[in-house]
Scaffold this motif. Sequence first.
Motif, PDB file in Angstrom:
ATOM      1  N   UNK A  22       0.838  -1.203   0.000  1.00 28.04           N
ATOM      2  CA  UNK A  22       0.000   0.000   0.000  1.00 28.04           C
ATOM      3  C   UNK A  22       0.869   1.247   0.000  1.00 28.04           C
ATOM      4  N   UNK A  23       1.937   1.224   0.789  1.00 26.69           N
ATOM      5  CA  UNK A  23       2.847   2.365   0.845  1.00 26.69           C
ATOM      6  C   UNK A  23       3.419   2.690  -0.531  1.00 26.69           C
ATOM      7  N   UNK A  24       3.859   1.650  -1.261  1.00 30.15           N
ATOM      8  CA  UNK A  24       4.441   1.873  -2.582  1.00 30.15           C
ATOM      9  C   UNK A  24       3.393   2.343  -3.582  1.00 30.15           C
ATOM     10  N   UNK A  25       2.189   1.797  -3.505  1.00 32.18           N
ATOM     11  CA  UNK A  25       1.099   2.248  -4.375  1.00 32.18           C
ATOM     12  C   UNK A  25       0.847   3.743  -4.149  1.00 32.18           C
ATOM     13  N   UNK A  26       0.786   4.118  -2.878  1.00 31.17           N
ATOM     14  CA  UNK A  26       0.541   5.514  -2.533  1.00 31.17           C
ATOM     15  C   UNK A  26       1.685   6.408  -2.985  1.00 31.17           C
ATOM     16  N   UNK A  27       2.914   5.886  -2.905  1.00 32.64           N
ATOM     17  CA  UNK A  27       4.084   6.658  -3.302  1.00 32.64           C
ATOM     18  C   UNK A  27       4.075   6.940  -4.801  1.00 32.64           C
ATOM     19  N   UNK A  28       3.744   5.928  -5.601  1.00 37.05           N
ATOM     20  CA  UNK A  28       3.917   6.029  -7.052  1.00 37.05           C
ATOM     21  C   UNK A  28       2.691   6.546  -7.787  1.00 37.05           C
ATOM     22  N   UNK A  29       1.578   6.687  -7.109  1.00 35.21           N
ATOM     23  CA  UNK A  29       0.335   7.022  -7.800  1.00 35.21           C
ATOM     24  C   UNK A  29       0.394   8.403  -8.443  1.00 35.21           C
ATOM     25  N   UNK A 149       3.168  -1.378  -9.597  1.00 39.40           N
ATOM     26  CA  UNK A 149       2.413  -1.904 -10.741  1.00 39.40           C
ATOM     27  C   UNK A 149       0.937  -1.545 -10.593  1.00 39.40           C
ATOM     28  N   UNK A 150       0.410  -1.731  -9.384  1.00 39.98           N
ATOM     29  CA  UNK A 150      -1.002  -1.422  -9.136  1.00 39.98           C
ATOM     30  C   UNK A 150      -1.305   0.063  -9.307  1.00 39.98           C
ATOM     31  N   UNK A 151      -0.263   0.916  -9.190  1.00 39.39           N
ATOM     32  CA  UNK A 151      -0.487   2.359  -9.316  1.00 39.39           C
ATOM     33  C   UNK A 151      -0.534   2.825 -10.761  1.00 39.39           C
ATOM     34  N   UNK A 152      -0.316   1.937 -11.717  1.00 38.98           N
ATOM     35  CA  UNK A 152      -0.235   2.345 -13.123  1.00 38.98           C
ATOM     36  C   UNK A 152      -1.538   2.038 -13.858  1.00 38.98           C
ATOM     37  N   UNK A 231      11.285   6.338 -11.225  1.00 40.78           N
ATOM     38  CA  UNK A 231      10.232   5.319 -11.241  1.00 40.78           C
ATOM     39  C   UNK A 231       8.888   5.890 -10.812  1.00 40.78           C
ATOM     40  N   UNK A 232       8.905   6.773  -9.812  1.00 45.22           N
ATOM     41  CA  UNK A 232       7.647   7.266  -9.247  1.00 45.22           C
ATOM     42  C   UNK A 232       7.177   8.581  -9.855  1.00 45.22           C
ATOM     43  N   UNK A 233       7.983   9.211 -10.703  1.00 45.96           N
ATOM     44  CA  UNK A 233       7.505  10.455 -11.325  1.00 45.96           C
ATOM     45  C   UNK A 233       8.028  10.655 -12.743  1.00 45.96           C
ATOM     46  N   UNK A 234       9.353  10.840 -12.925  1.00 43.13           N
ATOM     47  CA  UNK A 234       9.836  11.473 -14.139  1.00 43.13           C
ATOM     48  C   UNK A 234       9.846  10.583 -15.370  1.00 43.13           C
ATOM     49  N   UNK A 235       9.748   9.266 -15.201  1.00 47.93           N
ATOM     50  CA  UNK A 235       9.657   8.412 -16.387  1.00 47.93           C
ATOM     51  C   UNK A 235       8.398   8.723 -17.192  1.00 47.93           C
ATOM     52  N   UNK A 258       7.423  -1.223 -13.793  1.00 47.52           N
ATOM     53  CA  UNK A 258       7.268  -1.754 -12.446  1.00 47.52           C
ATOM     54  C   UNK A 258       7.213  -3.273 -12.432  1.00 47.52           C
ATOM     55  N   UNK A 259       6.667  -3.872 -13.480  1.00 44.76           N
ATOM     56  CA  UNK A 259       6.718  -5.339 -13.585  1.00 44.76           C
ATOM     57  C   UNK A 259       8.165  -5.804 -13.670  1.00 44.76           C
ATOM     58  N   UNK A 260       8.974  -5.105 -14.448  1.00 47.78           N
ATOM     59  CA  UNK A 260      10.382  -5.486 -14.568  1.00 47.78           C
ATOM     60  C   UNK A 260      11.098  -5.330 -13.230  1.00 47.78           C
ATOM     61  N   UNK A 261      10.735  -4.305 -12.467  1.00 49.92           N
ATOM     62  CA  UNK A 261      11.333  -4.131 -11.143  1.00 49.92           C
ATOM     63  C   UNK A 261      10.907  -5.248 -10.203  1.00 49.92           C
ATOM     64  N   UNK A 262       9.640  -5.629 -10.271  1.00 50.79           N
ATOM     65  CA  UNK A 262       9.133  -6.721  -9.442  1.00 50.79           C
ATOM     66  C   UNK A 262       9.928  -7.998  -9.691  1.00 50.79           C
ATOM     67  N   UNK A 263      10.105  -8.345 -10.961  1.00 50.66           N
ATOM     68  CA  UNK A 263      10.844  -9.568 -11.314  1.00 50.66           C
ATOM     69  C   UNK A 263      12.291  -9.467 -10.851  1.00 50.66           C
TER      70      UNK A 263
END
Length: 412
Positions: A22-29, A149-152, A231-235, A258-263
């Motif tokens: 949840x923290x990461x979703x909130x960070x990257x949204x 990933x969920x934030x995209x 990852x969370x903004x400028x891309x 984010x999928x590539x980061x997950x793997x």
Amino acid sequence: MSVLTRRTAVVVFLAFAFTYFISALLRAITATLAPTLEAEFQLHARDLGLLAGGYFLGFSLTQLPLGRWLDRHGPRVVLLGFLGVAVAGCLVFSWATGFSGLLAGRMLCGAGVSACLMAPLTGFRRWLEPGAQLRANSWMLMTGSLGMVASTLPVQWLLPLAGWRPLFWGLAALIVLAMALLALGVPRWPQAPAESGAGVETGYAQVWRHPYFLRTAPLGFFCYGGMVAVQTLWAAPWMQHVAGYTPLQAATGLFWINVSMLITFWTWGMASPWLLRRVGGADPVMAASLPLSLLVLAGIVLAGGRAGAAAWALYCVSCTSVALSQPAVALAFPQALAGRALSAYNLVIFAGVFAVQWGIGLAVDAFVAAGLDMARAYRAAMALHLACTAGAYAWFMARRGHGDNALHCSTP
């Protein structure tokens, strides 16, 4: 040796992992919401950078007291208290009517979730043996990537159906659910031996002056912080303003980044115990792999509009070895100092995220004001970031021998 049974360790990991998701979703949204917020609130690049960075500013402001509280009270109590602030932050953001309200909400969110990684890493330092700590750290970051990933695309799909404000009501509800799981699944914190009079310093002086901390701090600020900033903004803005993507295409690009980061983080989790045994820990891996990230970023700057989602995915993946520095820093200190060491290093990382996110936005606006078009302004700003990252790597290599082999010299 682990002080938790295998089953208990799995339960504890899953409770922490859900919270960090949840923290990461909130960070990257913010990256996915950037076009919507730009249109509704008439934001400039510097505003987007400050808004995204506000999360990390709030995050950074809590790190020093957080470390002491974690060492004294343990992950369970501290994390539950912080998550209440995150619930408030989601609600403030959802009710915002202007930029100041958005910024206040993001800062509260950042402060509220600022213990979501440090709390489990502090617990793992006491509960797990070194190889398992490296694996658990990598897999925590993997769950963070799942949150990103969920934030995209999922967020992009929900926006027309629900709007961005109800999304934050849902996030507040998920945080409350995470608090219940933590209260039920995470053990209480016994008093640390050092708290009974072993003579360990109660402040941060021992952390700040430690040679390994000083050696890795620039990597945390520019390399780790820069990876998260991208990852969370400028891309996403790069893909739209430089590579010509539509908002949906940019969200799709972020999804695959984010999928590539997950793997990648899953792979690090599998490989970390082997690396500890065979290669000598984190330092040789970072020394060998981080130059690739510099080459990739240089290629992106040179390619300009030809560099899209695949290039940024390769950049983020090539930076991931720097995440090994977090458990390495923890293992360089006694258990009684682990919370402070991790929080101090996390402060460096997220101060770097804030500085890079806002700094790139300021640089883009400054280059546009100087007469460059938007695409060239982005390329120039990324070239400045490349120079800073190269300097951090050069410092890390120049100080070899200052606190080396941290994973092998820590004491309980």
